[in-house]
Design an enzyme around this catalytic site. Structure first.
Site, mmCIF file in Angstrom:
data_model
loop_
_atom_site.group_PDB
_atom_site.id
_atom_site.type_symbol
_atom_site.label_atom_id
_atom_site.label_comp_id
_atom_site.label_asym_id
_atom_site.label_seq_id
_atom_site.Cartn_x
_atom_site.Cartn_y
_atom_site.Cartn_z
ATOM 1 N N ILE A 35 0.504 -0.995 0.169
ATOM 2 C CA ILE A 35 0.072 0.561 -0.380
ATOM 3 C C ILE A 35 0.484 1.035 0.035
ATOM 4 C CG2 ILE A 35 -1.707 1.258 1.047
ATOM 5 C CD1 ILE A 35 -3.241 -0.794 0.190
ATOM 6 N N GLU A 166 16.185 -15.349 1.681
ATOM 7 C CA GLU A 166 15.646 -15.684 0.240
ATOM 8 C C GLU A 166 15.717 -14.358 -0.532
ATOM 9 O OE1 GLU A 166 12.047 -18.840 1.377
ATOM 10 O OE2 GLU A 166 12.298 -16.827 1.082
ATOM 11 N N LYS A 204 9.086 2.249 20.936
ATOM 12 C CA LYS A 204 10.529 1.138 20.678
ATOM 13 C C LYS A 204 11.367 1.477 18.769
ATOM 14 C CE LYS A 204 11.990 -0.706 24.182
ATOM 15 N NZ LYS A 204 12.595 0.909 25.010
ATOM 16 N N CYS A 398 -16.783 -15.222 -13.087
ATOM 17 C CA CYS A 398 -16.219 -16.505 -13.830
ATOM 18 C C CYS A 398 -17.071 -18.180 -12.962
ATOM 19 C CB CYS A 398 -15.450 -16.456 -13.053
ATOM 20 S SG CYS A 398 -14.008 -17.091 -14.340
ATOM 21 N N HIS A 527 -13.097 -11.366 -14.846
ATOM 22 C CA HIS A 527 -13.602 -11.116 -13.711
ATOM 23 C C HIS A 527 -13.468 -9.085 -14.075
ATOM 24 C CE1 HIS A 527 -12.686 -14.394 -11.644
ATOM 25 N NE2 HIS A 527 -11.960 -15.104 -12.669
ATOM 26 N N GLU A 529 -13.689 -7.019 -11.260
ATOM 27 C CA GLU A 529 -12.833 -6.667 -9.947
ATOM 28 C C GLU A 529 -12.199 -6.005 -10.750
ATOM 29 O OE1 GLU A 529 -13.796 -9.772 -10.669
ATOM 30 O OE2 GLU A 529 -12.472 -11.104 -10.013
HETATM 31 N N1 GLN Z 1 -12.862 -22.840 -11.602
HETATM 32 C C1 GLN Z 1 -13.278 -22.304 -12.894
HETATM 33 C C2 GLN Z 1 -13.026 -22.560 -14.356
HETATM 34 O O1 GLN Z 1 -11.714 -23.168 -13.935
HETATM 35 C C3 GLN Z 1 -13.833 -21.139 -12.645
HETATM 36 C C4 GLN Z 1 -12.696 -20.508 -12.217
HETATM 37 C C5 GLN Z 1 -12.835 -18.929 -11.884
HETATM 38 O O2 GLN Z 1 -13.462 -18.258 -11.387
HETATM 39 N N2 GLN Z 1 -12.055 -18.115 -11.639
HETATM 40 O O3 GLN Z 1 -13.962 -22.474 -15.462
#
Ligand code: GLN
Length: 557
Positions: A35, A166, A204, A398, A527, A529
């Site tokens: 962040i 590492e 500290k 998805c 997705h 998002e």
């Molecule tokens: N498991 C599902 C697929 O592979 C959905 C994957 C997901 O939601 N990102 O198609």
């Protein structure tokens, strides 16, 4: 000892002189180093500079794609299909720039490329060593990000904490960067923690001092020290840290824990970190323009007009970071709708026993996020059925689309054992199946890299909720999945009332489904998002929350 000199223009291969900021961490992990790095990007962008970001992770994995989300949190996906650490999501949200694969580097990737070169005879019989071969490869990743992005400023965050066994190759590589690009083009920012000791009622500084010494022992003198703390840090402590770390007191910045992470850039601005960096790099002094961000933070802190309860039906209940970009997108959408959002975490595995009516009572919206594997599937199917039948706004991401299709196929199309090939490969009606070209890889169990990944274009059908939300006919969103809607079942799904409102331009792959006779029921194969940003929430999230609010109001009267 090589002489310090600027060779930047020749090594970068680009006309532009990128400035390099390296962010290291000390004392503890989980301090919010990501962040902080993202916030540094934010404040420099607000001064008019183009910024690009990059994260180095110590793991021997090649990428984050195969990491368990229950342990490591969400796998973030870039437009070009990189499967990355969730910090890239913070970066994109804070600097509003689409990052790429070069933004996420894991040690496994570095070693793989060196070993591939070794096998190909590239090193001409020489012995391969951590220094210089591994460090050169690390530096090449840094320079590549600068070259490809052509950014004014590249911020590279080093994962883990200084002193980790590492992480030494990363620290050594960033130490060497001054010799490659010139001292005047490099800045080191160290983020550490200042703990509070209740017995003596004091903060500290010793652990932070020690971590700076560790860094110095590896040849790096930090230019800036950012002190994370749960309590206010007095000036006396700042001077002490400045003295021990050997940095200017103006460059020791206290960063107390705040109620919203989006406030961090404003705090860094209050301490003039942007001006400090601009001066150090001798960049052109520009005006600070971060009004919309300040306004965002003010809106986050203000009481909201509306309230909303949303059920997030998932299976990773112990690790909320698994759904980080989803919850951030929801929060931005709620803020856009002047709404305080309460997310109810509903465990999909327990849902069948509890019953949908009990588990989802009093919620105004239901979201089924992405996921892999069979566990908890039947609970999600019940949630989708409940949302469809009770006309509760539903957003399926998805897997959430696949669940909606399975539910509709079973309960409306009466295809009794309808399922996804992923959950029941023997089902007669595999309404969700694997793309033929991916099947071979799957059979060989090549899980890493066997998915439809990254940005794909989608054509929206006029007159649908999806098209209304985006306000355009063609969109691009990011994907990460193996399975797709089985084209064989498209006709029957549509005949029974499921609207296919988005497909790939060649119409071969279903991207969005929805119902016309429902206030908001949308499932997307992508997705959204990942592209939602605090100031511009993803259109589907925005409309989903709006529909949920419309539903909640009459009910609350
Ligand atoms: N498991 C599902 C697929 O592979 C959905 C994957 C997901 O939601 N990102 O198609």
């Amino acid at each position: 000892m090589p002489k310090l000199k600027s060779r930047s223009r020749s090594t970068n291969n680009s006309k532009k002189q990128t400035k390099y900021i390296f962010v290291t961490g000390g004392v503890l992990s989980g301090l919010g180093k990501g962040i902080t790095a993202a916030s540094i990007g934010n404040i420099l962008k607000a001064r008019g500079f183009s910024v690009f970001m990059q994260k180095f992770d110590q793991y021997l994995n090649v990428d984050a794609g195969t990491l368990n989300p229950a342990e490591h949190g969400e796998v973030f996906v870039t437009d070009d299909g990189g499967e990355t650490d969730l910090d890239l999501g913070h970066y994109e949200r804070f600097i509003d720039v689409n990052l790429s694969r070069v933004s996420s580097v894991m040690t496994g990737q570095i070693y793989r490329s060196i070993l591939d070169k070794e096998r190909a005879g590239y090193f001409l019989g020489k012995t391969i060593q951590v220094i210089p071969h591994v460090t050169d490869e690390v530096k090449e990743r840094i320079k590549k990000a600068a070259r490809e992005s052509q950014a004014d400023i590249l911020i590279t965050e080093i994962g883990g904490t200084v002193g980790d066994y590492e992480g030494t190759h990363f620290i050594e590589a960033i130490r060497q960067m001054v010799y490659d690009v010139g001292r005047e083009n490099v800045l080191y920012i160290h983020v550490g923690f200042v703990p509070y000791l209740a017995v003596s009622e004091e903060l500290k500084t010793k652990p932070l001092q020690n971590s700076v010494h560790d860094l110095q022992a590896m040849g790096i003198q930090p230019d800036v020290v950012i002190c994370r703390s749960d309590y206010p840090i007095r000036n006396g402590i700042i001077s002490k840290i400045a003295l021990f770390a050997g940095v200017d007191p103006d460059a020791v910045i206290p960063l107390e824990t705040v109620s919203t992470v989006y406030e961090v850039p404003l705090i860094l601005e209050r301490y003039n970190l942007d001006s400090f960096i601009i001066n150090k790099f001798q960049l052109k002094v520009t005006q600070r323009k971060n009004g919309s961000w300040a306004n965002l933070v003010a809106r986050i802190k203000k009481p909201k007009k509306n309230k909303l309860r949303l059920a997030l039906v998932g299976k990773y209940m112990g690790m909320k970071d698994t759904y980080l970009s989803v919850t951030e997108a929801l929060k931005s959408a709620a803020l856009f709708n002047d709404c305080e959002l309460h997310i109810e975490w509903v465990d999909s595995e327990k849902l069948p026993r509890r019953g949908a009516a009990e588990a989802l009572k009093n919620v105004d919206a239901i979201l089924v996020p992405g996921g892999f594997g069979k566990r908890g599937i039947e609970g999600k199917i019940l949630a989708a059925q409940y949302a469809r039948e009770k006309k509760i706004p539903y957003l399926g991401l998805c897997l959430g689309l696949q669940i909606a299709v399975i539910e509709f196929a079973r309960n409306v199309c009466k295809l009794k054992d309808a399922n996804s090939m992923e959950f029941n490969p023997k089902a007669e009606h595999q309404v969700i199946y694997v793309m033929p070209e991916q099947e071979k890889k799957l059979l060989k169990r090549e899980y890493g890299g066997s998915m439809r990944l990254g940005a794909w274009q989608c054509i929206l059908k006029p007159g649908t909720k999806a098209q209304a939300a985006y306000g355009t006919d063609k969109i691009s969103e990011r994907h990460r999945h193996r399975y797709e809607v089985n084209n064989k079942y498209r006709k029957i799904l549509e005949a029974k009332g499921m609207v296919i409102s988005g497909t790939t331009p060649d119409k071969q792959l279903v991207e969005i489904v929805e119902y016309a006779d429902h206030p908001f029921f949308v499932g997307v194969q992508f997705h959204p998002e990942f592209k939602s940003r605090p100031l511009t929430p993803g259109p589907l999230f925005r409309e989903f929350i709006k529909a949920a609010l419309a539903r909640s109001k009459p009910r609350k009267k």
